[in-house]
Design a protein around this motif. Structure first.
Motif, PDB file in Angstrom:
ATOM      1  N   ARG A 255      -7.659  -3.275  -3.379  1.00 32.28           N
ATOM      2  CA  ARG A 255      -6.532  -3.877  -4.104  1.00 32.28           C
ATOM      3  C   ARG A 255      -5.718  -4.772  -3.168  1.00 32.28           C
ATOM      4  NH1 ARG A 255      -3.118  -3.926  -8.323  1.00 32.28           N
ATOM      5  NH2 ARG A 255      -0.884  -3.643  -7.976  1.00 32.28           N
ATOM      6  N   CYS A 256      -5.406  -4.279  -1.974  1.00 29.67           N
ATOM      7  CA  CYS A 256      -4.647  -5.095  -1.018  1.00 29.67           C
ATOM      8  C   CYS A 256      -5.436  -6.323  -0.602  1.00 29.67           C
ATOM      9  CB  CYS A 256      -4.276  -4.256   0.211  1.00 29.67           C
ATOM     10  SG  CYS A 256      -2.878  -3.137  -0.057  1.00 29.67           S
ATOM     11  N   MET A 257      -6.719  -6.164  -0.394  1.00 28.41           N
ATOM     12  CA  MET A 257      -7.526  -7.304   0.060  1.00 28.41           C
ATOM     13  C   MET A 257      -7.714  -8.342  -1.048  1.00 28.41           C
ATOM     14  SD  MET A 257      -8.109  -7.046   3.207  1.00 28.41           S
ATOM     15  CE  MET A 257      -7.737  -5.771   4.400  1.00 28.41           C
ATOM     16  N   THR A 258      -7.952  -7.908  -2.263  1.00 30.64           N
ATOM     17  CA  THR A 258      -8.205  -8.873  -3.336  1.00 30.64           C
ATOM     18  C   THR A 258      -6.948  -9.653  -3.700  1.00 30.64           C
ATOM     19  OG1 THR A 258      -7.887  -7.137  -5.003  1.00 30.64           O
ATOM     20  CG2 THR A 258     -10.151  -7.620  -4.326  1.00 30.64           C
ATOM     21  N   VAL A 259      -5.805  -8.974  -3.773  1.00 28.45           N
ATOM     22  CA  VAL A 259      -4.568  -9.658  -4.142  1.00 28.45           C
ATOM     23  C   VAL A 259      -3.995 -10.429  -2.954  1.00 28.45           C
ATOM     24  CG1 VAL A 259      -2.192  -9.365  -4.938  1.00 28.45           C
ATOM     25  CG2 VAL A 259      -4.022  -7.996  -5.961  1.00 28.45           C
ATOM     26  N   ASN A 260      -3.906  -9.786  -1.805  1.00 22.26           N
ATOM     27  CA  ASN A 260      -3.195 -10.373  -0.659  1.00 22.26           C
ATOM     28  C   ASN A 260      -4.016 -11.385   0.134  1.00 22.26           C
ATOM     29  OD1 ASN A 260      -1.264  -8.550  -1.459  1.00 22.26           O
ATOM     30  ND2 ASN A 260      -1.376  -7.263   0.353  1.00 22.26           N
TER      31      ASN A 260
ATOM     32  N   ASP B 163      -7.902   5.054   0.660  1.00 22.74           N
ATOM     33  CA  ASP B 163      -9.113   5.099  -0.156  1.00 22.74           C
ATOM     34  C   ASP B 163      -9.593   3.690  -0.491  1.00 22.74           C
ATOM     35  OD1 ASP B 163      -7.667   4.157  -2.448  1.00 22.74           O
ATOM     36  OD2 ASP B 163      -7.082   6.206  -2.946  1.00 22.74           O
ATOM     37  N   ASN B 164     -10.793   3.611  -1.018  1.00 25.32           N
ATOM     38  CA  ASN B 164     -11.397   2.313  -1.292  1.00 25.32           C
ATOM     39  C   ASN B 164     -10.608   1.503  -2.304  1.00 25.32           C
ATOM     40  OD1 ASN B 164     -13.455   2.818   0.478  1.00 25.32           O
ATOM     41  ND2 ASN B 164     -14.946   3.421  -1.091  1.00 25.32           N
ATOM     42  N   ASP B 165     -10.037   2.164  -3.307  1.00 23.27           N
ATOM     43  CA  ASP B 165      -9.298   1.442  -4.346  1.00 23.27           C
ATOM     44  C   ASP B 165      -8.086   0.727  -3.761  1.00 23.27           C
ATOM     45  OD1 ASP B 165     -11.093   2.208  -6.265  1.00 23.27           O
ATOM     46  OD2 ASP B 165      -9.870   3.853  -7.048  1.00 23.27           O
ATOM     47  N   MET B 166      -7.337   1.431  -2.916  1.00 23.82           N
ATOM     48  CA  MET B 166      -6.152   0.818  -2.324  1.00 23.82           C
ATOM     49  C   MET B 166      -6.543  -0.292  -1.348  1.00 23.82           C
ATOM     50  SD  MET B 166      -2.963   0.411  -2.109  1.00 23.82           S
ATOM     51  CE  MET B 166      -2.388   1.741  -3.169  1.00 23.82           C
ATOM     52  N   TRP B 167      -7.588  -0.046  -0.569  1.00 24.71           N
ATOM     53  CA  TRP B 167      -8.058  -1.067   0.383  1.00 24.71           C
ATOM     54  C   TRP B 167      -8.453  -2.336  -0.361  1.00 24.71           C
ATOM     55  CZ3 TRP B 167      -8.056  -1.759   5.524  1.00 24.71           C
ATOM     56  CH2 TRP B 167      -8.884  -2.771   6.053  1.00 24.71           C
TER      57      TRP B 167
ATOM     58  N   ASP C  99       0.835  -1.191   0.000  1.00 24.32           N
ATOM     59  CA  ASP C  99       0.000   0.000   0.000  1.00 24.32           C
ATOM     60  C   ASP C  99       0.875   1.248   0.000  1.00 24.32           C
ATOM     61  OD1 ASP C  99       0.930   0.290   2.624  1.00 24.32           O
ATOM     62  OD2 ASP C  99      -0.994  -0.191   3.561  1.00 24.32           O
ATOM     63  N   LEU C 100       0.274   2.399   0.231  1.00 26.81           N
ATOM     64  CA  LEU C 100       0.996   3.676   0.202  1.00 26.81           C
ATOM     65  C   LEU C 100       1.331   4.164   1.612  1.00 26.81           C
ATOM     66  CD1 LEU C 100      -1.170   5.396  -2.556  1.00 26.81           C
ATOM     67  CD2 LEU C 100       1.122   4.423  -2.834  1.00 26.81           C
ATOM     68  N   PHE C 101       1.275   3.262   2.594  1.00 29.20           N
ATOM     69  CA  PHE C 101       1.547   3.559   4.001  1.00 29.20           C
ATOM     70  C   PHE C 101       0.480   4.458   4.626  1.00 29.20           C
ATOM     71  CE2 PHE C 101       5.703   2.586   2.148  1.00 29.20           C
ATOM     72  CZ  PHE C 101       6.110   1.555   2.974  1.00 29.20           C
TER      73      PHE C 101
ATOM     74  N   ALA D 295       2.220  -8.289   9.923  1.00 27.44           N
ATOM     75  CA  ALA D 295       1.213  -9.121  10.588  1.00 27.44           C
ATOM     76  C   ALA D 295       1.528  -9.326  12.062  1.00 27.44           C
ATOM     77  CB  ALA D 295       1.108 -10.468   9.895  1.00 27.44           C
ATOM     78  N   LEU D 296       2.574  -8.669  12.545  1.00 25.98           N
ATOM     79  CA  LEU D 296       2.979  -8.809  13.942  1.00 25.98           C
ATOM     80  C   LEU D 296       2.822  -7.507  14.720  1.00 25.98           C
ATOM     81  CD1 LEU D 296       6.261 -10.870  13.373  1.00 25.98           C
ATOM     82  CD2 LEU D 296       4.036 -11.745  14.135  1.00 25.98           C
ATOM     83  N   GLY D 297       2.430  -6.447  14.052  1.00 19.30           N
ATOM     84  CA  GLY D 297       2.293  -5.147  14.697  1.00 19.30           C
ATOM     85  C   GLY D 297       1.721  -4.146  13.718  1.00 19.30           C
ATOM     86  N   GLY D 298       1.679  -2.904  14.122  1.00 19.20           N
ATOM     87  CA  GLY D 298       1.062  -1.897  13.276  1.00 19.20           C
ATOM     88  C   GLY D 298       2.012  -0.911  12.653  1.00 19.20           C
ATOM     89  N   GLY D 299       3.316  -1.114  12.835  1.00 22.43           N
ATOM     90  CA  GLY D 299       4.259  -0.088  12.420  1.00 22.43           C
ATOM     91  C   GLY D 299       4.968  -0.315  11.112  1.00 22.43           C
ATOM     92  N   ALA D 300       4.747  -1.440  10.439  1.00 16.50           N
ATOM     93  CA  ALA D 300       5.554  -1.761   9.261  1.00 16.50           C
ATOM     94  C   ALA D 300       4.992  -1.218   7.961  1.00 16.50           C
ATOM     95  CB  ALA D 300       5.724  -3.276   9.141  1.00 16.50           C
ATOM     96  N   ALA D 301       3.684  -0.982   7.902  1.00 15.66           N
ATOM     97  CA  ALA D 301       3.057  -0.571   6.645  1.00 15.66           C
ATOM     98  C   ALA D 301       1.788   0.204   6.964  1.00 15.66           C
ATOM     99  CB  ALA D 301       2.757  -1.790   5.772  1.00 15.66           C
ATOM    100  N   GLY D 302       1.014   0.487   5.919  1.00 21.67           N
ATOM    101  CA  GLY D 302      -0.238   1.203   6.106  1.00 21.67           C
ATOM    102  C   GLY D 302      -1.365   0.290   6.542  1.00 21.67           C
ATOM    103  N   ALA D 303      -2.546   0.874   6.715  1.00 26.18           N
ATOM    104  CA  ALA D 303      -3.693   0.130   7.234  1.00 26.18           C
ATOM    105  C   ALA D 303      -4.111  -1.004   6.306  1.00 26.18           C
ATOM    106  CB  ALA D 303      -4.874   1.081   7.450  1.00 26.18           C
ATOM    107  N   ALA D 304      -4.102  -0.771   5.010  1.00 23.93           N
ATOM    108  CA  ALA D 304      -4.596  -1.775   4.065  1.00 23.93           C
ATOM    109  C   ALA D 304      -3.678  -2.994   4.016  1.00 23.93           C
ATOM    110  CB  ALA D 304      -4.743  -1.155   2.678  1.00 23.93           C
TER     111      ALA D 304
END
Length: 251
Positions: free
Chosen positions: A106-111, A100-104, A91-93, A142-151
């Motif tokens: 995209r991450c959910m469908t692929v990942n 936005d919905n597109d990024m959310w 994502d874009l952090f 997947a172990l915390g909240g600091g490595a990437a964005g919300a999506a």
């Protein structure tokens, strides 16, 4: 050889971790279906690797593509023993207030959707054989909240949940499912966001967490662990989330 004659489907095999894994698997005697959305990249990779490898153009966000790549393994090699769900996008952090919905989606469908589609097709085949190993590539996110964005973070937590559920549900039937919480790796994953700019304010907020990373791994480091999880050497390892991050998650 450790996985000689095993049949593996590897997603995201046109570059990075997936490419390193496909090369290593073939070297150790496996028969591989190498899947990637970039047909040119995965075809070139298969040509360079040689041996028992079949390139398949597949966008894992598309259910039909996921079904087709699993079916290709069966049509080419008669079975599927190993599934490596490696394909993913970053994502874009952005934090939850800004994504936005597109990024959310995209991450959910692929990942998330992609691994689920592939597993849903592969698991009945593995159960009929009485054996199978699924390796999902999660993340330090997947172990915390600091490595990437919300999506991206939410998507990788979902991958861990999918892994644990699968491991428990099928543990008595010879099927194993494990995940790797991968830290920083020298790959081109940031190219998955295209030309959109990274959220600089959010990136600054998570900078302290990234600064604690001891270093960056190479794709072969991840591939070696995937090889172990695919082999019978790890036959008693199931439902594990293995941090592969040089100790980053220990900080």
């Amino acid at each position: 050889m450790r996985i000689e004659n095993k049949v593996a489907v590897i997603t995201g095999a046109g570059s990075g971790i997936g490419l390193a894994t496909a090369r290593l698997f073939v070297h150790h005697g496996a028969r591989v279906v190498a899947a990637d959305w970039n047909e040119e990249a995965v075809t070139r990779a298969a040509r360079e690797i040689g041996g028992s490898i079949v390139p398949v153009c597949a966008n894992v966000a598309n259910e039909a593509d996921c079904l087709a790549m699993i079916d290709r393994a069966v049509s080419e090699f008669g079975r599927i023993d190993v599934l490596v769900n490696n394909a993913g996008v970053m994502d874009l952090f952005q934090s939850v207030a800004d994504v936005d919905n597109d990024m959310w989606r995209r991450c959910m469908t692929v990942n998330v959707d992609g691994p689920m589609y592939a597993m849903r097709r592969a698991v009945p085949l593995m159960l009929a054989q009485g054996a199978g190993s699924i390796i999902n590539i999660a993340s330090a996110a997947a172990l915390g909240g600091g490595a990437a964005g919300a999506a991206y973070t939410a998507s990788k937590y979902a991958v861990v949940g999918l892994t644990m559920s699968t491991a428990y549900q099928y543990a008595k039937f010879g099927l194993r499912c494990n995940a790797l919480a991968v830290g920083g790796v020298n790959t081109n994953i940031m190219s998955s966001v295209g030309d959109r700019p990274v959220d600089q304010a959010a990136l600054a907020r998570i900078g302290a967490y990234h600064a604690s990373a001891p270093g960056t791994l190479d794709p072969i480091d991840i591939a070696n662990t995937i090889l172990f999880l695919a082999s019978d050497e790890s036959r008693h390892l199931n439902g594990a989330l293995i941090p592969l991050d040089m100790g980053w998650s220990a900080a």
